[in-house]
Design an enzyme around this catalytic site. Structure first.
Site, PDB file in Angstrom:
ATOM      1  N   GLU A  75      15.182 -39.028  60.163  1.00 19.77           N
ATOM      2  CA  GLU A  75      15.252 -37.816  60.822  1.00 19.77           C
ATOM      3  C   GLU A  75      15.994 -37.991  62.194  1.00 19.77           C
ATOM      4  OE1 GLU A  75      12.619 -40.192  59.759  1.00 19.77           O
ATOM      5  OE2 GLU A  75      10.810 -38.805  59.288  1.00 19.77           O
TER       6      GLU A  75
ATOM      7  N   TRP B 108       2.720 -49.938  53.381  1.00 15.58           N
ATOM      8  CA  TRP B 108       3.407 -49.532  54.711  1.00 15.58           C
ATOM      9  C   TRP B 108       2.471 -49.136  56.076  1.00 15.58           C
ATOM     10  CZ3 TRP B 108       3.253 -44.469  57.198  1.00 15.58           C
ATOM     11  CH2 TRP B 108       2.490 -43.513  56.558  1.00 15.58           C
TER      12      TRP B 108
ATOM     13  N   GLU C 141       1.242 -39.557  51.862  1.00 16.39           N
ATOM     14  CA  GLU C 141       1.259 -38.322  52.812  1.00 16.39           C
ATOM     15  C   GLU C 141       1.004 -37.023  52.151  1.00 16.39           C
ATOM     16  OE1 GLU C 141       3.058 -40.100  56.816  1.00 16.39           O
ATOM     17  OE2 GLU C 141       4.738 -38.994  55.605  1.00 16.39           O
TER      18      GLU C 141
ATOM     19  N   HIS D 189       5.590 -34.233  50.373  1.00 14.46           N
ATOM     20  CA  HIS D 189       7.208 -34.542  50.593  1.00 14.46           C
ATOM     21  C   HIS D 189       7.974 -33.986  49.428  1.00 14.46           C
ATOM     22  CE1 HIS D 189       6.846 -36.877  54.370  1.00 14.46           C
ATOM     23  NE2 HIS D 189       5.793 -37.742  53.654  1.00 14.46           N
TER      24      HIS D 189
ATOM     25  N   ASP E 289      12.992 -35.299  49.442  1.00 17.70           N
ATOM     26  CA  ASP E 289      11.949 -35.105  50.382  1.00 17.70           C
ATOM     27  C   ASP E 289      11.909 -33.607  50.596  1.00 17.70           C
ATOM     28  OD1 ASP E 289      10.092 -35.557  52.789  1.00 17.70           O
ATOM     29  OD2 ASP E 289      10.727 -37.596  52.601  1.00 17.70           O
TER      30      ASP E 289
ATOM     31  N   PHE F 294      12.827 -49.767  60.848  1.00 15.95           N
ATOM     32  CA  PHE F 294      13.915 -49.798  61.590  1.00 15.95           C
ATOM     33  C   PHE F 294      14.456 -48.475  62.441  1.00 15.95           C
ATOM     34  CE2 PHE F 294      15.626 -54.191  60.233  1.00 15.95           C
ATOM     35  CZ  PHE F 294      14.379 -54.893  60.484  1.00 15.95           C
TER      36      PHE F 294
ATOM     37  N   ARG G 266      16.395 -36.617  54.774  1.00 14.84           N
ATOM     38  CA  ARG G 266      16.532 -35.948  56.269  1.00 14.84           C
ATOM     39  C   ARG G 266      17.658 -35.863  56.782  1.00 14.84           C
ATOM     40  NH1 ARG G 266      11.577 -38.789  56.008  1.00 14.84           N
ATOM     41  NH2 ARG G 266      10.047 -37.352  55.793  1.00 14.84           N
TER      42      ARG G 266
HETATM   43  C1  TNX Z   1       6.183 -41.937  57.193  1.00 15.29           C
HETATM   44  S1  TNX Z   1       6.267 -44.470  55.572  1.00 15.29           S
HETATM   45  C2  TNX Z   1       6.847 -41.585  56.130  1.00 15.29           C
HETATM   46  C3  TNX Z   1       8.161 -40.969  56.236  1.00 15.29           C
HETATM   47  C4  TNX Z   1       8.586 -40.673  57.526  1.00 15.29           C
HETATM   48  C5  TNX Z   1       8.467 -41.769  58.514  1.00 15.29           C
HETATM   49  C6  TNX Z   1       8.890 -41.965  59.722  1.00 15.29           C
HETATM   50  C7  TNX Z   1       6.003 -43.266  54.529  1.00 15.29           C
HETATM   51  C8  TNX Z   1       5.525 -43.465  53.284  1.00 15.29           C
HETATM   52  N1  TNX Z   1       6.174 -41.821  55.066  1.00 15.29           N
HETATM   53  O1  TNX Z   1       8.095 -39.670  55.501  1.00 15.29           O
HETATM   54  O2  TNX Z   1       9.885 -40.520  57.364  1.00 15.29           O
HETATM   55  O3  TNX Z   1       6.895 -42.151  58.470  1.00 15.29           O
HETATM   56  O4  TNX Z   1       8.949 -43.182  60.332  1.00 15.29           O
END
Ligand code: TNX
Length: 524
Positions: A463, A386, A320, A256, A184, A412, A155
């Site tokens: 980001e 997560w 995701e 991603h 990503d 964080f 990012r």
């Molecule tokens: C979720 S944690 C994501 C990231 C984003 C983040 C922002 C995870 C496996 N994926 O792609 O940057 O939230 O907090």
């Protein structure tokens, strides 16, 4: 008479407590055992010699280097008095003892890494206590084997020097893993010789979204990019390894991946033209899981990755991944039919397990975001939990090794204060020092499954962090709290942590590391 005696005893006890507490050692993370004498210090100066264990010279040189601009250049010698170093394999591999007398300071490590951690403790004492090391004994070993921090360089990009500085901060807190998020949607950052397009095209985006991207959206109009050559990667891996930090590279798949899709459109289901993404969030553009060419690509990329990174664990992302494209894709549908897969979730499972087999065949193991559990991955896969501690508990109960990174504690990139005043723009949420410090990573996990929790890590998504100073402010002082969970989970003490962090602050200042002021100002 009795009461006079009691009074005297109380007075003596008070004096003793006072002298002892005046000589308390403030070390973060907390060592297992500290016993210091009431009087007597060995004073370390620029003239103090560091006596090499010739079979294990690296920790001594690192120590001298880390103190040189603060303390003057200490000399390393082959014999004599001063700070002596040795290894005793009967200690915990990463553990150490420090024994300080009028004769000098003797550090014994369970391995070279243990010796290094002993020197980290000594470095803290020297810097925060004006070089005075109290006579006595410190014994120490870590609670968790995996003590990590993550860094997202997609990012926003961070230079080789930035990454090294980040590594220095981790090492001072006795962390031993850097999870390097290299690819990503917004940029591919690792040179892959087999596919030069990945950096030629995939490392640059034409502009970046401003703010949170609420309507109407605004972009900055500035091309943005960056990547690491393989030579730079080797240099960073070596830099980390000489600080006893293993770098776990992450190559995101199958979601991603929009930057890769821009570079190599044939990786997509419709081979459509997509840009390197200029927004944040989750894009529907993902790798096609139906075409053989995608698997060949991933294997070729991973071949170069494992050549660059000695880490046994290779992170394959897995989070995701929207399934919209797959639902309309003839290749994906054909693959599902051929493999007898019921739905697109199972197709993702197929991709992940196929990559897992490939990496296993090359002597490596996969680690992935907890979505990898959805597709029936084998228990040899390590799960990075997560989406909450419950998923971590589920994975641990099912025999997976688990690294805990729950969103409400370990992200964080979140705000650090309730009011958010003066914090600038961040993604959201609220994680302060206290939340991290008081977190129980074993909550809700059976006694039996606890052994599967191999460690804990913080995630630094970038980001909203476009320079290293901002990253440091998000990292410190919360990493102080996290390092106590990682290294000293059972030894945390709410009563002393503030005083210890005040001392740690002196250490951060000595190195010019940036930290957030809120905890020190009492803002929650
Ligand atoms: C979720 S944690 C994501 C990231 C984003 C983040 C922002 C995870 C496996 N994926 O792609 O940057 O939230 O907090």
């Amino acid at each position: 008479m009795k009461s006079v005696k009691a009074f005297l005893m109380l007075a003596i006890a008070t004096i003793l407590t006072f002298t002892v507490s005046a000589r308390e050692l403030n070390i973060v993370p907390q060592p297992t055992y500290i016993n210091i004498e009431e009087t007597g210090d060995y004073v370390v100066t620029a003239k103090t010699r560091v006596i090499l264990d010739v079979a294990h010279p690296n920790p001594a040189y690192r120590f001298v280097e880390d103190l040189s601009h603060i303390y003057g250049v200490m000399k390393v010698a082959k014999r004599g008095k001063g700070i002596t170093l040795s290894v005793d394999n009967s200690l915990h591999n990463e553990g150490y003892t420090i024994t300080t007398t009028a004769e000098g300071i003797a550090i014994v490590g369970g391995s070279e890494a243990g010796m290094y951690y002993g020197l980290q403790t000594l470095r803290q004492i020297i810097i925060t206590n004006e070089g005075r090391v109290p006579y006595g004994v410190i014994r120490d070993e870590p609670s968790f084997d995996y003590r990590g921090a993550h860094l997202d360089v997609s990012r926003h990009f961070f230079s080789v020097a930035d990454v090294k500085r980040y590594i220095d901060i981790l090492a001072a807190h006795k962390l031993n893993r850097l999870h390097w998020h290299l690819t990503d949607d917004q940029g591919w950052r690792i040179e892959i010789k087999a596919y030069p397009e990945l950096i030629d095209k995939g490392s640059m985006r034409k502009e970046t979204l401003i703010g949170h991207g609420l309507e109407p959206k605004w972009w900055d109009g500035e091309p943005y990019g960056g990547y690491y050559t393989q030579a730079e990667i080797r240099d960073i891996v070596e830099y980390a390894s000489s600080r006893y930090i293993t770098i776990i590279p992450e190559i995101e798949m199958p979601g991603h991946s929009q930057a890769a899709l821009h570079a190599l459109p044939w990786l997509g289901c419709q081979e459509q033209d997509v840009e390197v993404w200029t927004m944040w969030g989750v894009t529907p553009e993902v790798l096609c899981a139906g075409k053989e060419s995608t698997y060949t690509f991933l294997e070729n990329v991973l071949k170069e990755v494992i050549d660059l990174f000695p880490s046994e664990l290779i992170h394959i992302g897995g989070d995701e991944c929207p399934k919209d494209r797959w639902k309309e894709c003839e290749h994906c549908q054909a693959m599902m039919k051929a493999q007898g897969l019921e739905n697109e979730e199972e197709l993702q499972g197929y991709l992940v397990t196929r990559i897992e087999k490939f990496l296993n065949g090359h002597g490596r193991r996969i680690i992935g975001w907890d979505e990898i559990l959805e597709g029936g991955v084998t228990p040899t896969a390590t799960v990075m939990a997560w989406r909450g501690a419950k998923i971590g508990a589920y994975a641990a109960e099912h025999g997976h090794e688990v690294v805990m990174v729950p969103l409400p504690i370990c992200y964080f990139d979140f705000y650090q204060t309730e009011s958010r005043e003066g914090e600038g723009l961040h993604i959201g949420g609220h994680i302060n020092f206290e939340k991290v410090y008081s977190w129980d990573p074993f909550e809700g996990i059976s006694e039996e499954a606890r052994k599967n929790i191999i460690g804990v890590q913080c995630n630094l998504w970038s980001e909203y962090l476009n320079n290293l100073k901002m990253v440091e402010i998000q990292l410190l002082p919360r990493l102080g709290a996290l390092s106590e969970v990682q290294w000293s989970v059972d030894r945390r003490n709410e009563d002393t942590i503030r005083q210890k962090m005040e001392s740690m602050r002196k250490f951060y200042d000595a190195y010019g590391w940036h930290y957030a002021p809120y905890y020190f100002e009492g803002r929650k």
